[in-house]
Write a protein that holds these residues in place. Structure first.
Motif, PDB file in Angstrom:
ATOM      1  N   ASP A  88      41.446 -31.750 -63.206  1.00  0.00           N
ATOM      2  CA  ASP A  88      40.109 -31.599 -62.352  1.00  0.00           C
ATOM      3  C   ASP A  88      40.445 -31.788 -60.913  1.00  0.00           C
ATOM      4  O   ASP A  88      39.392 -31.707 -59.991  1.00  0.00           O
ATOM      5  N   SER A 165      38.804 -38.641 -57.640  1.00  0.00           N
ATOM      6  CA  SER A 165      39.272 -39.173 -58.855  1.00  0.00           C
ATOM      7  C   SER A 165      40.755 -39.119 -58.897  1.00  0.00           C
ATOM      8  O   SER A 165      41.300 -39.553 -60.231  1.00  0.00           O
ATOM      9  N   GLN A 168      42.375 -42.407 -59.396  1.00  0.00           N
ATOM     10  CA  GLN A 168      42.571 -42.987 -60.774  1.00  0.00           C
ATOM     11  C   GLN A 168      43.853 -42.739 -61.412  1.00  0.00           C
ATOM     12  O   GLN A 168      44.272 -43.354 -62.330  1.00  0.00           O
ATOM     13  N   VAL A 174      38.446 -46.568 -58.484  1.00  0.00           N
ATOM     14  CA  VAL A 174      37.646 -45.819 -57.545  1.00  0.00           C
ATOM     15  C   VAL A 174      36.115 -46.003 -57.951  1.00  0.00           C
ATOM     16  O   VAL A 174      35.964 -46.058 -59.084  1.00  0.00           O
ATOM     17  N   GLU A 176      32.465 -45.724 -58.472  1.00  0.00           N
ATOM     18  CA  GLU A 176      31.523 -44.455 -59.147  1.00  0.00           C
ATOM     19  C   GLU A 176      30.962 -43.722 -57.785  1.00  0.00           C
ATOM     20  O   GLU A 176      31.015 -42.288 -57.920  1.00  0.00           O
ATOM     21  N   ALA A 179      33.536 -41.283 -56.522  1.00  0.00           N
ATOM     22  CA  ALA A 179      34.439 -40.414 -57.341  1.00  0.00           C
ATOM     23  C   ALA A 179      34.189 -38.964 -57.231  1.00  0.00           C
ATOM     24  O   ALA A 179      35.129 -38.107 -57.269  1.00  0.00           O
ATOM     25  N   THR A 180      33.088 -38.762 -56.378  1.00  0.00           N
ATOM     26  CA  THR A 180      32.890 -37.132 -56.221  1.00  0.00           C
ATOM     27  C   THR A 180      33.424 -36.661 -54.757  1.00  0.00           C
ATOM     28  O   THR A 180      33.386 -35.685 -54.425  1.00  0.00           O
TER      29      THR A 180
END
Lengths: 206, 178
Positions: A88, A165, A168, A174, A176, A179-180
């Protein structure tokens, strides 16, 4: 007993044992190994694809810089992810090559686990920096992406932009709420084209 | 299979595991070791199968070669298969063919094979028991075809002496019972 009779005796033994096979549990134990090989092979392909994309990005940057004589161009080149990056994390954006690591080795300070060869040649640990931006504050040291690490001769450092991410995937925590976000990272690519190590530099816009 | 396809692996395994297992079994006399060796051989194939070069031998010889290396390592570690002393050349020409139908005689052959020195044992097991060609055996044993032939001849001669001695002992034992 002559040789012919020995052959007959051996054939009798072979006939009796002809149906002997390894227990079924052997095959059951082998299947997980086969699956893990498939996973490793997938990662290797991703690494190769990422490396090729990175090499193309370098070439594109080099050609554009040469033709326009305008340094500091920041091309937006879609690239496959480098090794060690999650699926991703694609598409990563290669911003610019930051450094060329020349004539032998990388600074020991830059890599957490330098090879013995590097340690034996500390005098060659200087880096040629081409079009290097002002050194940003790094979030991490270089984290090796290959295990075991093959000997390192020379390579390039690429600045890439990845989802947070991705951190990770190399075992970094990382939060929350991060994360984006996107994060800038330097990927060390060996001369054979394989990504060797990554360091995370800064969150985008900071 | 090298791409990790389970169906291909299952087919290859079904076809090849028996000979590998029996080779290890006849070389060591131990079902447990044969099981381990079979697993290790196929693990090596999974991890290093890219090294297989069809120009240098068949897949069977490649697998036998891996299994042989594992067997030799186990034998060296366990010291489980010391060759017994060779008996004298006395020959007893009683009719062994009839006895060969008996399980105990087959077990005599198995024991005799196990007692052969390793170099002769592996040639006998590969060529006579697993019916590998001389070329396949040579590739697996990493020696010339001529060496395989000579080891086979020598191994069979040793087996002949051992089986004759065993037969003679059995006959004498039978006479003393009567």
């Amino acid at each position: 007993m002559n040789e012919e009779r020995v052959k007959i005796a051996l054939r009798a033994l072979a006939d009796q044992d002809r149906e002997l096979e390894a227990p079924a549990r052997v095959e059951a134990r082998l299947r997980p190994a086969l699956r893990s090989r498939r996973v490793r092979r997938g990662w290797r392909r991703a690494a190769l694809a990422g490396s090729m994309a990175a090499a193309m990005a370098i070439a594109a940057v080099a050609i554009r810089s040469h033709n326009t004589e305008t340094p500091k161009i920041v091309p937006e080149v879609s690239a496959a992810r480098p090794a060690g990056m999650p699926a991703d994390a694609n598409p990563a954006t290669v911003q610019t090559p930051t450094k060329t690591v020349g004539s032998g080795t990388i600074s020991e300070a830059a890599i957490q686990r330098p090879s013995s060869r590097q340690a034996a040649r500390p005098g060659l640990a200087e880096e040629r920096i081409a079009d290097a931006p002002a050194a940003p504050q790094t979030l991490t040291d270089f984290i090796p992406l290959m295990n075991p690490e093959p000997p390192f001769e020379r390579g390039e450092i690429l600045r890439v932009n990845l989802p947070a991410s991705a951190m990770q995937m190399v075992g970094l925590p990382v939060r929350e709420d991060h994360a984006t976000e996107r994060v800038n990272a330097d990927v060390l690519v060996g001369e054979e084209g394989l990504p060797r190590a990554i360091r995370f530099v800064s969150f985008e816009g900071r | 299979m090298l791409a990790g396809d389970e169906q291909s692996f299952a087919e290859l395994y079904a076809r090849r595991q028996g000979p590998v297992y029996r080779f290890a079994l006849h070389m060591t006399g131990s079902a447990a070791i044969a099981e381990d060796v079979t697993q290790e051989a196929f693990l090596a194939l999974i991890d290093g199968g890219a090294r297989f070069d069809p120009g240098r031998g068949t897949l069977a010889s490649f697998l036998f070669g891996i299994a042989r290396n594992r067997v030799l390592r186990r034998l060296a570690r366990d010291r489980a298969a010391e060759p017994i002393e060779e008996e004298d050349d006395a020959v007893c020409e009683e009719d062994l063919l009839e006895d060969l139908t008996r399980r105990e005689t087959v077990e005599q052959v198995r024991a005799a094979v196990l007692s052969l020195p390793q170099a002769y044992r592996e040639a006998i097991v590969l060529c006579d028991l697993e019916e590998a060609s001389y070329e396949e055996a040579a590739a697996a044993l990493e020696c010339p075809v001529g060496t395989v032939r000579s080891r086979l001849n020598r191994g069979r001669a040793m087996l002949s002496r051992k089986l004759s001695a065993a037969q003679r002992q059995a006959s004498c034992a039978a006479r003393s019972v009567r």
